[in-house]
Design a protein around this motif. Sequence first.
Motif, PDB file in Angstrom:
ATOM      1  N   ASP A 175       0.826  -1.211   0.000  1.00 34.10           N
ATOM      2  CA  ASP A 175       0.000   0.000   0.000  1.00 34.10           C
ATOM      3  C   ASP A 175       0.860   1.261   0.000  1.00 34.10           C
ATOM      4  O   ASP A 175       0.551   2.239  -0.700  1.00 34.10           O
ATOM      5  CB  ASP A 175      -0.926   0.008   1.226  1.00 34.10           C
ATOM      6  N   LEU A 176       1.939   1.246   0.802  1.00 34.23           N
ATOM      7  CA  LEU A 176       2.838   2.401   0.823  1.00 34.23           C
ATOM      8  C   LEU A 176       3.508   2.586  -0.533  1.00 34.23           C
ATOM      9  O   LEU A 176       3.657   3.707  -1.019  1.00 34.23           O
ATOM     10  CB  LEU A 176       3.889   2.237   1.915  1.00 34.23           C
ATOM     11  N   GLY A 177       3.945   1.478  -1.121  1.00 32.16           N
ATOM     12  CA  GLY A 177       4.562   1.569  -2.442  1.00 32.16           C
ATOM     13  C   GLY A 177       3.609   2.154  -3.465  1.00 32.16           C
ATOM     14  O   GLY A 177       3.993   2.994  -4.287  1.00 32.16           O
ATOM     15  N   GLN A 178       2.342   1.740  -3.401  1.00 29.19           N
ATOM     16  CA  GLN A 178       1.353   2.280  -4.327  1.00 29.19           C
ATOM     17  C   GLN A 178       1.129   3.771  -4.081  1.00 29.19           C
ATOM     18  O   GLN A 178       1.011   4.566  -5.019  1.00 29.19           O
ATOM     19  CB  GLN A 178       0.033   1.537  -4.186  1.00 29.19           C
ATOM     20  N   LEU A 179       1.117   4.179  -2.814  1.00 33.13           N
ATOM     21  CA  LEU A 179       0.943   5.594  -2.485  1.00 33.13           C
ATOM     22  C   LEU A 179       2.069   6.417  -3.117  1.00 33.13           C
ATOM     23  O   LEU A 179       1.829   7.483  -3.690  1.00 33.13           O
ATOM     24  CB  LEU A 179       0.928   5.773  -0.965  1.00 33.13           C
ATOM     25  N   LEU A 180       3.302   5.925  -3.024  1.00 29.29           N
ATOM     26  CA  LEU A 180       4.450   6.665  -3.552  1.00 29.29           C
ATOM     27  C   LEU A 180       4.426   6.754  -5.070  1.00 29.29           C
ATOM     28  O   LEU A 180       5.035   7.653  -5.648  1.00 29.29           O
ATOM     29  CB  LEU A 180       5.752   6.016  -3.091  1.00 29.29           C
ATOM     30  N   LEU A 181       3.711   5.831  -5.719  1.00 33.10           N
ATOM     31  CA  LEU A 181       3.631   5.849  -7.178  1.00 33.10           C
ATOM     32  C   LEU A 181       2.552   6.796  -7.689  1.00 33.10           C
ATOM     33  O   LEU A 181       2.438   7.026  -8.895  1.00 33.10           O
ATOM     34  CB  LEU A 181       3.380   4.438  -7.713  1.00 33.10           C
ATOM     35  N   ASN A 182       1.756   7.355  -6.770  1.00 32.26           N
ATOM     36  CA  ASN A 182       0.742   8.325  -7.166  1.00 32.26           C
ATOM     37  C   ASN A 182       1.374   9.565  -7.787  1.00 32.26           C
ATOM     38  O   ASN A 182       2.521   9.913  -7.492  1.00 32.26           O
ATOM     39  CB  ASN A 182      -0.061   8.794  -5.950  1.00 32.26           C
ATOM     40  N   SER A 183       0.606  10.267  -8.592  1.00 35.41           N
ATOM     41  CA  SER A 183       0.953  11.645  -8.939  1.00 35.41           C
ATOM     42  C   SER A 183       0.516  12.536  -7.783  1.00 35.41           C
ATOM     43  O   SER A 183      -0.244  12.125  -6.905  1.00 35.41           O
ATOM     44  CB  SER A 183       0.236  12.066 -10.222  1.00 35.41           C
ATOM     45  N   THR A 184       0.987  13.779  -7.785  1.00 33.84           N
ATOM     46  CA  THR A 184       0.573  14.671  -6.702  1.00 33.84           C
ATOM     47  C   THR A 184      -0.905  15.024  -6.807  1.00 33.84           C
ATOM     48  O   THR A 184      -1.570  15.254  -5.788  1.00 33.84           O
ATOM     49  CB  THR A 184       1.425  15.955  -6.682  1.00 33.84           C
ATOM     50  N   ARG A 185      -1.455  15.062  -8.009  1.00 34.37           N
ATOM     51  CA  ARG A 185      -2.894  15.299  -8.147  1.00 34.37           C
ATOM     52  C   ARG A 185      -3.677  14.133  -7.553  1.00 34.37           C
ATOM     53  O   ARG A 185      -4.646  14.331  -6.811  1.00 34.37           O
ATOM     54  CB  ARG A 185      -3.277  15.498  -9.622  1.00 34.37           C
ATOM     55  N   GLU A 186      -3.245  12.908  -7.854  1.00 33.88           N
ATOM     56  CA  GLU A 186      -3.931  11.729  -7.316  1.00 33.88           C
ATOM     57  C   GLU A 186      -3.846  11.679  -5.798  1.00 33.88           C
ATOM     58  O   GLU A 186      -4.823  11.342  -5.114  1.00 33.88           O
ATOM     59  CB  GLU A 186      -3.334  10.456  -7.933  1.00 33.88           C
ATOM     60  N   LEU A 187      -2.677  12.016  -5.256  1.00 34.78           N
ATOM     61  CA  LEU A 187      -2.505  12.024  -3.810  1.00 34.78           C
ATOM     62  C   LEU A 187      -3.464  13.012  -3.157  1.00 34.78           C
ATOM     63  O   LEU A 187      -4.150  12.695  -2.173  1.00 34.78           O
ATOM     64  CB  LEU A 187      -1.057  12.383  -3.456  1.00 34.78           C
ATOM     65  N   GLY A 188      -3.534  14.211  -3.692  1.00 33.17           N
ATOM     66  CA  GLY A 188      -4.433  15.222  -3.142  1.00 33.17           C
ATOM     67  C   GLY A 188      -5.877  14.836  -3.256  1.00 33.17           C
ATOM     68  O   GLY A 188      -6.670  15.014  -2.306  1.00 33.17           O
ATOM     69  N   ASP A 189      -6.280  14.290  -4.412  1.00 33.04           N
ATOM     70  CA  ASP A 189      -7.675  13.905  -4.605  1.00 33.04           C
ATOM     71  C   ASP A 189      -8.096  12.791  -3.650  1.00 33.04           C
ATOM     72  O   ASP A 189      -9.246  12.735  -3.222  1.00 33.04           O
ATOM     73  CB  ASP A 189      -7.902  13.453  -6.050  1.00 33.04           C
ATOM     74  N   GLU A 190      -7.146  11.912  -3.304  1.00 29.67           N
ATOM     75  CA  GLU A 190      -7.492  10.794  -2.419  1.00 29.67           C
ATOM     76  C   GLU A 190      -7.638  11.227  -0.967  1.00 29.67           C
ATOM     77  O   GLU A 190      -8.464  10.685  -0.240  1.00 29.67           O
ATOM     78  CB  GLU A 190      -6.424   9.703  -2.534  1.00 29.67           C
ATOM     79  N   TYR A 191      -6.856  12.217  -0.545  1.00 27.23           N
ATOM     80  CA  TYR A 191      -6.800  12.508   0.893  1.00 27.23           C
ATOM     81  C   TYR A 191      -7.447  13.847   1.295  1.00 27.23           C
ATOM     82  O   TYR A 191      -7.737  14.020   2.480  1.00 27.23           O
ATOM     83  CB  TYR A 191      -5.346  12.486   1.374  1.00 27.23           C
ATOM     84  N   PHE A 192      -7.637  14.759   0.368  1.00 30.49           N
ATOM     85  CA  PHE A 192      -8.078  16.089   0.785  1.00 30.49           C
ATOM     86  C   PHE A 192      -9.368  16.510   0.093  1.00 30.49           C
ATOM     87  O   PHE A 192      -9.695  16.048  -1.000  1.00 30.49           O
ATOM     88  CB  PHE A 192      -6.965  17.114   0.537  1.00 30.49           C
ATOM     89  N   ALA A 193     -10.074  17.444   0.739  1.00 27.68           N
ATOM     90  CA  ALA A 193     -11.398  17.850   0.281  1.00 27.68           C
ATOM     91  C   ALA A 193     -11.383  19.124  -0.549  1.00 27.68           C
ATOM     92  O   ALA A 193     -12.227  19.289  -1.435  1.00 27.68           O
ATOM     93  CB  ALA A 193     -12.322  18.033   1.497  1.00 27.68           C
TER      94      ALA A 193
END
Length: 558
Positions: A175-193
């Motif tokens: 799961d951590l490895g997959q998180l690190l492979l995100n783009s910054t847009r994907e990371l933001g969309d997953e965690y923030f409102a």
Amino acid sequence: MNSAHTHDHDAIVIGAGHNGLVAAVYLARAGWNPLVLERNDRIGGAVRSSELTEEGFVHDTYSTNQNLFLGSPVYEDLAEDLADHGLEFSQSAKPYCNVFPDGTCLRAYEDEERTLDEMRRHDPGDAEGWSRLHDRFETFQRTLLPLYATPLPSVEAGRKLAAAVRETGITDVIDLGQLLLNSTRELGDEYFATPEAKALVATWGLHLDFGPEVSGGAMFPFLETYTDMEEGISITTGGASNLVEALAGILRDNGGEIRTNAEVERVTTDLGRATGVELAGGERIGASQAVIANLAPTVLFDDLLEGYPLSESVERKVDSYSYGPATMMVHLALDDLPTWKAGDDIEEFAYVHVAPYVEDLSRTYTQAVNGYIPESPLLIVGQTTAVDPSRTPNDEHILWVQVRALPSEIRGDAAGEIDATDWENAAEPVANRVIDKLDSYAPGIEEKIRERAVLSPTDLEDANPNLVGGDSVTGSHHLKQNFLFRPFFGYSRYAMPVDDLYMVGASTWPGGGNNATSGYLAAQRLLSPSRLTRASESFEDRFGDEARAVRQWVANRL
């Protein structure tokens, strides 16, 4: 001309950037007699400070944030010696914030609860996502972050990965490895409102060359977002040059030598091994054990090894090494700190990011990589004197403004306002655009400017050839050129395809930033070859057993 080598040194280090100095320090402490050769009249590479505007106004010319160095094994080892040579750090408990056009701001403090309160006031969904992502960071810090100071690939890395699996389980590691492979847009969309919280994280990606849509862009923002919240941001008291001068002092204490104004023109070789260097002017200096190049790979192979018979495979790898978009530095001497629309305390933060939103970062990045001066580039505003008041003679202030991202070669201007297509003529108009953008967030800033110094992408490369095209981190950090692919696959552990030739610096693992890691790891490899590498065994033979052991351990528990 002296055509013969002088064999006075065990190792020669080309380039007195911090990684080259660190490698030399560790070799000298082990009894070697290294010589560091620097083409400029001062040491430091991209870690330097100068009086760029007015007398007594000390600007960090290139990089400024020293958190990575403070968290490195080098600082852990050398802190006392560095302090003896006068090295001190100034630290801000208000590390970074993002400002927005409507006069609002999101702040990260060196205080988790205060940061969460800030998030809750903005949007409860942002606070919930911040806490959830912070939990993931704490797991990452315990398990995978130690790989950052480990040679890749290596048995040691395999052991650390196995330990991570044992501690947290294979599912969490994946799961951590997959998180690190995100783009910054994907990371933001997953965690923030909200768009503001998403921009707070995504902005860190463009400190390197991670536009919001680039896969793998999440790792650096993930690291910086929470590390800076936990530790604040630190800069070198009195100027970044004090850091490299302290390293140089330790080197000299241990018998090492540094020569400035000593430009290396060629790495000399004999029977497939590096034997020393030839300086501009013809002087030749021999190295009995190693030549360590603190250089970009294209500088090393195309310039200093020109004519050396590399294999076709290696030539292709060198030719395919790619650089990211360019950077420009705008240094300002001010009568007073900016008055930010977003609030009185903004002037106390170490970094103010002026993006403003993820969509703007995406547009800026795309325009830059397509060769166009962006309409509204990202401004990373370092409020140096808010952290270290000693940088000016009295109560004046300085700003460190890094402009990201820009084209190395200009095809045009996205706004249709700047006609110049070379940086000699485009630098000042782009700097005017920077000041105009800054003024819209900090009204009246223009009236406070006493003097400014503008360093264009061309200026950066002229001062430091490793900053090819003005790329401030010496090569793209996209997945194809990161981790064990940095600088290219098969050569990620500092030894180059010429015996006794090594390469360190931002173009090698773990990449850009003042982390000192490549210099440290290369020195350890030279000093402990039986522990880090064995010439008689391939990595695949050694790591295969480790990988099978990890797989068997996982299989027994599933």
